[in-house]
Design a protein around this motif. Structure first.
Motif, PDB file in Angstrom:
ATOM      1  N   ALA A 363       0.962  -1.076   0.039  1.00 23.06           N
ATOM      2  CA  ALA A 363       0.054  -0.156   0.128  1.00 23.06           C
ATOM      3  C   ALA A 363       0.985   1.425   0.000  1.00 23.06           C
ATOM      4  O   ALA A 363       0.627   2.118  -0.634  1.00 23.06           O
ATOM      5  CB  ALA A 363      -0.865   0.064   1.176  1.00 23.06           C
ATOM      6  N   ARG A 364       1.968   1.191   1.056  1.00 26.35           N
ATOM      7  CA  ARG A 364       2.723   2.303   0.837  1.00 26.35           C
ATOM      8  C   ARG A 364       3.436   2.562  -0.425  1.00 26.35           C
ATOM      9  O   ARG A 364       3.793   3.813  -0.943  1.00 26.35           O
ATOM     10  CB  ARG A 364       3.835   2.247   1.842  1.00 26.35           C
ATOM     11  N   TRP A 365       3.988   1.514  -1.080  1.00 31.31           N
ATOM     12  CA  TRP A 365       4.503   1.641  -2.333  1.00 31.31           C
ATOM     13  C   TRP A 365       3.813   2.280  -3.484  1.00 31.31           C
ATOM     14  O   TRP A 365       4.071   3.171  -4.275  1.00 31.31           O
ATOM     15  CB  TRP A 365       4.984   0.087  -2.699  1.00 31.31           C
ATOM     16  N   ALA A 366       2.392   1.638  -3.709  1.00 32.86           N
ATOM     17  CA  ALA A 366       1.434   2.183  -4.381  1.00 32.86           C
ATOM     18  C   ALA A 366       1.178   3.720  -4.214  1.00 32.86           C
ATOM     19  O   ALA A 366       0.914   4.445  -5.168  1.00 32.86           O
ATOM     20  CB  ALA A 366       0.211   1.154  -4.436  1.00 32.86           C
ATOM     21  N   ALA A 367       1.022   3.906  -2.834  1.00 39.33           N
ATOM     22  CA  ALA A 367       0.756   5.418  -2.581  1.00 39.33           C
ATOM     23  C   ALA A 367       1.879   6.377  -3.174  1.00 39.33           C
ATOM     24  O   ALA A 367       1.636   7.268  -3.828  1.00 39.33           O
ATOM     25  CB  ALA A 367       0.411   5.743  -1.319  1.00 39.33           C
ATOM     26  N   ALA A 368       2.956   5.785  -2.897  1.00 37.59           N
ATOM     27  CA  ALA A 368       4.383   6.685  -3.479  1.00 37.59           C
ATOM     28  C   ALA A 368       4.456   6.731  -4.936  1.00 37.59           C
ATOM     29  O   ALA A 368       4.659   7.711  -5.530  1.00 37.59           O
ATOM     30  CB  ALA A 368       5.285   6.165  -2.659  1.00 37.59           C
ATOM     31  N   MET A 369       3.971   5.511  -5.694  1.00 36.76           N
ATOM     32  CA  MET A 369       4.194   5.636  -7.151  1.00 36.76           C
ATOM     33  C   MET A 369       3.083   6.759  -7.569  1.00 36.76           C
ATOM     34  O   MET A 369       3.381   7.438  -8.576  1.00 36.76           O
ATOM     35  CB  MET A 369       3.795   4.256  -7.572  1.00 36.76           C
ATOM     36  N   ALA A 370       1.975   6.604  -7.053  1.00 34.61           N
ATOM     37  CA  ALA A 370       0.928   7.847  -7.485  1.00 34.61           C
ATOM     38  C   ALA A 370       1.276   8.954  -7.223  1.00 34.61           C
ATOM     39  O   ALA A 370       1.427   9.873  -8.080  1.00 34.61           O
ATOM     40  CB  ALA A 370      -0.434   7.229  -6.656  1.00 34.61           C
ATOM     41  N   GLU A 371       2.057   9.456  -6.103  1.00 35.61           N
ATOM     42  CA  GLU A 371       2.550  10.767  -6.100  1.00 35.61           C
ATOM     43  C   GLU A 371       3.544  11.048  -7.019  1.00 35.61           C
ATOM     44  O   GLU A 371       3.593  11.970  -7.513  1.00 35.61           O
ATOM     45  CB  GLU A 371       2.942  10.757  -4.565  1.00 35.61           C
ATOM     46  N   VAL A 372       4.499  10.150  -7.256  1.00 36.01           N
ATOM     47  CA  VAL A 372       5.727  10.351  -7.938  1.00 36.01           C
ATOM     48  C   VAL A 372       5.143  10.690  -9.463  1.00 36.01           C
ATOM     49  O   VAL A 372       5.644  11.186 -10.267  1.00 36.01           O
ATOM     50  CB  VAL A 372       6.969   9.392  -8.031  1.00 36.01           C
ATOM     51  N   LEU A 373       4.422   9.530 -10.021  1.00 33.25           N
ATOM     52  CA  LEU A 373       3.745   9.676 -11.367  1.00 33.25           C
ATOM     53  C   LEU A 373       2.426  10.317 -11.492  1.00 33.25           C
ATOM     54  O   LEU A 373       2.003  10.366 -12.607  1.00 33.25           O
ATOM     55  CB  LEU A 373       3.775   8.230 -11.895  1.00 33.25           C
ATOM     56  N   ASP A 374       2.034  11.000 -10.696  1.00 32.58           N
ATOM     57  CA  ASP A 374       0.811  11.975 -10.650  1.00 32.58           C
ATOM     58  C   ASP A 374      -0.278  11.045 -11.150  1.00 32.58           C
ATOM     59  O   ASP A 374      -0.768  11.590 -12.259  1.00 32.58           O
ATOM     60  CB  ASP A 374       1.270  13.148 -11.795  1.00 32.58           C
ATOM     61  N   TRP A 375      -0.741   9.951 -10.584  1.00 29.44           N
ATOM     62  CA  TRP A 375      -1.672   9.310 -11.048  1.00 29.44           C
ATOM     63  C   TRP A 375      -2.942  10.144 -10.424  1.00 29.44           C
ATOM     64  O   TRP A 375      -2.866  10.580  -9.475  1.00 29.44           O
ATOM     65  CB  TRP A 375      -1.872   7.995 -10.645  1.00 29.44           C
ATOM     66  N   PRO A 376      -4.161   9.999 -11.195  1.00 30.47           N
ATOM     67  CA  PRO A 376      -5.244  10.826 -10.896  1.00 30.47           C
ATOM     68  C   PRO A 376      -5.858  10.485  -9.453  1.00 30.47           C
ATOM     69  O   PRO A 376      -5.896   9.019  -9.180  1.00 30.47           O
ATOM     70  CB  PRO A 376      -6.352  10.902 -11.852  1.00 30.47           C
ATOM     71  N   GLN A 377      -6.285  11.192  -8.575  1.00 32.68           N
ATOM     72  CA  GLN A 377      -6.894  10.938  -7.139  1.00 32.68           C
ATOM     73  C   GLN A 377      -7.991  10.015  -7.330  1.00 32.68           C
ATOM     74  O   GLN A 377      -8.326   9.027  -6.473  1.00 32.68           O
ATOM     75  CB  GLN A 377      -7.320  12.211  -6.676  1.00 32.68           C
ATOM     76  N   GLU A 378      -8.915  10.417  -8.190  1.00 33.03           N
ATOM     77  CA  GLU A 378      -9.968   9.612  -8.425  1.00 33.03           C
ATOM     78  C   GLU A 378     -10.271   8.343  -9.553  1.00 33.03           C
ATOM     79  O   GLU A 378     -10.959   8.207 -10.353  1.00 33.03           O
ATOM     80  CB  GLU A 378     -11.336  10.681  -8.845  1.00 33.03           C
ATOM     81  N   ARG A 379      -9.030   7.605  -9.350  1.00 30.99           N
ATOM     82  CA  ARG A 379      -9.022   6.416 -10.314  1.00 30.99           C
ATOM     83  C   ARG A 379      -9.617   5.238  -9.546  1.00 30.99           C
ATOM     84  O   ARG A 379      -9.548   5.524  -8.257  1.00 30.99           O
ATOM     85  CB  ARG A 379      -7.558   6.154 -10.327  1.00 30.99           C
ATOM     86  N   THR A 380      -9.975   4.288 -10.182  1.00 34.50           N
ATOM     87  CA  THR A 380     -10.445   3.085  -9.836  1.00 34.50           C
ATOM     88  C   THR A 380      -9.490   2.087  -9.383  1.00 34.50           C
ATOM     89  O   THR A 380      -9.506   1.302  -8.531  1.00 34.50           O
ATOM     90  CB  THR A 380     -11.991   2.567 -10.405  1.00 34.50           C
ATOM     91  N   THR A 381      -8.826   2.077 -10.667  1.00 36.38           N
ATOM     92  CA  THR A 381      -7.641   1.129 -10.308  1.00 36.38           C
ATOM     93  C   THR A 381      -6.063   1.835 -10.425  1.00 36.38           C
ATOM     94  O   THR A 381      -6.230   2.926 -11.146  1.00 36.38           O
ATOM     95  CB  THR A 381      -7.681  -0.141 -11.182  1.00 36.38           C
ATOM     96  N   ASP A 382      -5.178   1.115 -10.154  1.00 36.28           N
ATOM     97  CA  ASP A 382      -3.727   1.929 -10.506  1.00 36.28           C
ATOM     98  C   ASP A 382      -3.137   1.159 -11.721  1.00 36.28           C
ATOM     99  O   ASP A 382      -3.214   0.149 -12.037  1.00 36.28           O
ATOM    100  CB  ASP A 382      -2.769   1.207  -9.416  1.00 36.28           C
TER     101      ASP A 382
END
Ligand code: GLC
Length: 430
Positions: A363-382
């Motif tokens: 979960a921590r890894w995925a949250a950090a990936m989202a921050e670095v790669l600017d994934w949209p907040q309102e996504r349903t899947t990574d």
């Protein structure tokens, strides 16, 4: 960024039986892997042998003769013998930074993960092992020396075509990915077609060895100074499992010496370097009880310490900070490859004790990936997800050896040693 001479992805149809050896941590593992050319039809027979502290900090001769002895024990026990004139083909997973001019060659750049064996750094580990095998007359032919990250990537892609990167988040921290030959400056003098793909072992555990980027705590500095190779593996020393328990131990000792915790208690057991492993940290983080009695018990059992309520809160925060920083840095390494390669979807096949056993890592890894790669907040899947890698150092090594033998048969000998092939005299990427 080491060239591995693993040329492209497996077809999933590789066949053959291969002996493999995994050297990279606590145990030495020898396997017999039978590939039947269908992705779910692989048979594996394996044995583990304990690597003692004496070997891990001894001399090259001792290491290689022990390895050859394990191979001999294994082939005798399992009745393996050459097939006619064909020696037993062998894939060697050597999970340390090795510069390769050929796929069956690997000059050790530096020992990592606490290994400190004299006489291997700057030398070809493959030749040293071959010599030890020859001394015992073992009927074995070394086909490929690989890294665990490359093995994880290839073994996983054999089953899962969405695999983009192979990563290890365990004792060490590292990843491999596929690169176009045309983007690798050190290959420019070889006539490899620019769009031909080959695997790169990043060895990014060595990122920031000159300490220009990442901030370090005094505990990080101490770990580095007291390690067998100060100044090496700067990124790994902040993020890998081998060092996390040690960070906690140093913090506890420091706070005790400042008179802040564990007063009137005997810290003798805490004074032993590396006495705490990542499992200890995971148990604290995973403590499901509301009164933290699991954590209390861990400290009592491992260190003989009794914790007050406030001390409990403090050690839990420390464990959290250490594990969260590690997981977030692990994401940075992978995110950097994704950015460079424009990877926007797919699977990161990960292996290692931290990836598999640390409760909050994913979960921590995925949250950090989202921050670095600017994934949209309102996504349903990574778009990029972590998957559990297949056995890279066993099955991966066998598949790579099979791919290498197939290439040699087809006359595609890039990175395959053959004194008769003049084209290869130009290979020198060290
Ligand atoms: C260390 C080694 C590297 C290996 C990693 C994971 O970083 O240098 O080769 O891939 O640990 O085992």
């Amino acid at each position: 960024m080491n060239v591995t001479w693993v040329m492209g992805w497996p077809s999933g149809k590789e066949t053959g039986s291969y002996l493999t050896l995994d050297l990279g941590g606590t145990n030495l593992r020898v396997c017999w892997v039978e590939l039947h050319g269908r992705e779910h039809d692989i048979k594996i027979t394996q044995d583990k042998y304990k690597l003692t502290e004496e070997i891990k900090t001894g001399q090259a001769e001792q290491l290689w003769s022990f390895v050859a002895e394990c191979l001999e024990t294994f082939i005798t026990k399992h009745n393996l013998s050459p097939n006619g004139n064909e020696l037993i083909p062998f894939g060697f997973t050597f999970s340390y930074p090795a510069a390769q001019n050929f796929i069956d060659h690997g000059v050790l750049q530096t020992w990592t993960k606490g290994f400190d064996i004299d006489g291997v750094e700057g030398e070809d580990a493959a030749s040293q092992l071959k010599l030890a095998m020859a001394k015992k007359d073992l009927p074995i032919r070394l086909v490929a020396l690989i890294n665990d990250t490359t093995g994880a990537m290839i073994a996983s892609s054999y089953h899962d075509p969405e695999t983009r990167i192979g990563a290890i988040f365990g004792t060490g921290c590292n990843a491999a990915y596929m690169e176009r030959a045309g983007s690798i400056p050190k290959l420019k003098d070889l006539d490899i077609p620019a769009d031909c793909e080959l695997a790169i072992n990043c060895e990014y555990g060595a990122f920031d060895n000159d300490h220009r980027v990442l901030p370090r705590t005094k505990y990080d500095v101490q770990i580095d100074n007291e390690s067998p190779r100060p100044g090496e593996q700067a990124f790994e020393k902040l993020s890998a499992g081998y060092y996390m328990g040690e960070m906690l131990r140093l913090a506890i000792i420091d706070l005790h010496e400042q008179g802040l915790i564990f007063q009137e208690q005997d810290l003798m057991k805490t004074k032993v370097p590396y006495v705490l492993d990542t499992g200890f940290l995971s148990q604290i983080e995973d403590d499901p009880s509301t009164d933290n009695h699991v954590t209390r018990q861990c400290f009592n059992d491992s260190l003989g310490l009794q914790l007050s309520d406030n001390e409990l809160i403090l050690v839990k925060r420390l464990a959290h900070a250490i594990a969260a920083r590690g997981a977030r840095l692990c994401a940075c390494g992978v995110a950097a490859i994704c950015r460079k390669q424009h990877i926007t979807s797919g699977h990161i096949a990960a292996d290692g004790s931290v990836a598999n056993k640390s409760p909050k890592f994913k979960a921590r890894w995925a949250a950090a990936m989202a921050e670095v790669l600017d994934w949209p907040q309102e996504r349903t899947t990574d778009p990029i997800t972590l998957t559990s890698a297949e056995d890279g150092s066993g099955i991966g090594a066998a598949i790579i050896a099979a791919m290498t033998d197939d290439r040699a048969k087809r006359g595609d000998v890039v990175g395959i040693r053959d004194e008769k092939t003049r084209r290869l005299s130009k290979v020198n990427v060290l």
